[in-house]
Design a protein around this motif. Structure first.
Motif, PDB file in Angstrom:
ATOM      1  N   TYR A  91       0.750  -1.231   0.113  1.00  0.00           N
ATOM      2  CA  TYR A  91       0.014  -0.089  -0.125  1.00  0.00           C
ATOM      3  C   TYR A  91       0.888   1.349  -0.062  1.00  0.00           C
ATOM      4  O   TYR A  91       0.486   2.237  -0.532  1.00  0.00           O
ATOM      5  N   GLY A  94       1.570   2.108  -3.443  1.00  0.00           N
ATOM      6  CA  GLY A  94       0.330   2.542  -4.509  1.00  0.00           C
ATOM      7  C   GLY A  94      -0.331   1.191  -4.856  1.00  0.00           C
ATOM      8  O   GLY A  94      -0.906   1.218  -6.023  1.00  0.00           O
ATOM      9  N   ASP A  96      -3.152   0.088  -4.116  1.00  0.00           N
ATOM     10  CA  ASP A  96      -4.620   0.408  -4.301  1.00  0.00           C
ATOM     11  C   ASP A  96      -4.811   0.835  -5.846  1.00  0.00           C
ATOM     12  O   ASP A  96      -5.900   0.632  -6.361  1.00  0.00           O
ATOM     13  N   GLU A  97      -3.917   1.800  -6.405  1.00  0.00           N
ATOM     14  CA  GLU A  97      -3.970   2.247  -7.671  1.00  0.00           C
ATOM     15  C   GLU A  97      -3.641   1.186  -8.488  1.00  0.00           C
ATOM     16  O   GLU A  97      -4.162   0.920  -9.720  1.00  0.00           O
ATOM     17  N   TYR A  98      -2.457   0.588  -8.223  1.00  0.00           N
ATOM     18  CA  TYR A  98      -1.475  -0.483  -9.506  1.00  0.00           C
ATOM     19  C   TYR A  98      -2.189  -1.721  -9.291  1.00  0.00           C
ATOM     20  O   TYR A  98      -2.031  -2.537 -10.292  1.00  0.00           O
TER      21      TYR A  98
END
Length: 158
Positions: A91, A94, A96-98
């Motif tokens: 986390y 990233g 959550d994004e990736y």
């Protein structure tokens, strides 16, 4: 209920060809969890996957960078969990994004099963001889049905 299929790869090229097959049949949101000891062919599989997605250039394991991002027909997000101590570290970079969208592939996915989504396909590679690998592909009910159907056809030809 988990289902699975077993294949045998007799070379690095065959392992990469299976990865290419996945790339050629990938849809947005495909998540692949790779499991296997060092030297079992996880990176060869990912190199084939990248080729199937039309990624150009070298594809290497992100052992020290944790994640590599490649542009292809769909973005390829290649994670390697080997050097992480806790899932929380994902986390920090990233996750959550990736960790969603495009095609996500995680080497050493068994280290943090809690971050693997239910729609993931797990590809387990096990050395059975110097160049031979047993490859077990497993999935649950939320896995992409079209890809499973294509894999079952692929397995019949091998």
């Amino acid at each position: 209920m988990t289902e699975e299929m077993r294949l045998v790869s007799k070379s690095e090229a065959e392992t990469a060809a299976l990865g290419r097959f996945f790339g050629e049949h990938a849809e947005d949101g495909l998540f692949l969890a790779l499991v296997g000891d060092l030297g079992t062919g996880k990176t060869h599989f990912v190199q084939g996957l990248a080729a199937g997605l039309g990624v150009s250039g070298a594809v290497t394991s992100p052992t020290f960078t944790i994640m590599n991002l490649y542009d292809g027909a769909l973005p390829l997000k290649h994670f390697d969990f080997y050097r992480l101590r806790r899932a929380e570290e994902l986390y920090d970079i990233g996750w959550d994004e990736y960790g969603a969208g495009g095609v996500v592939v995680c080497e050493w996915a068994d280290l943090f099963p809690e971050v693997i989504p239910p729609e993931a396909l797990t590809v387990t590679l096990r050395a059975t001889a110097e160049t031979e690998r047993e490859i077990v592909i497993s999935w649950g009910p939320e896995a992409p049905k079209a890809l499973i159907k294509e894999l079952q056809t692929y397995a019949l030809g091998h």
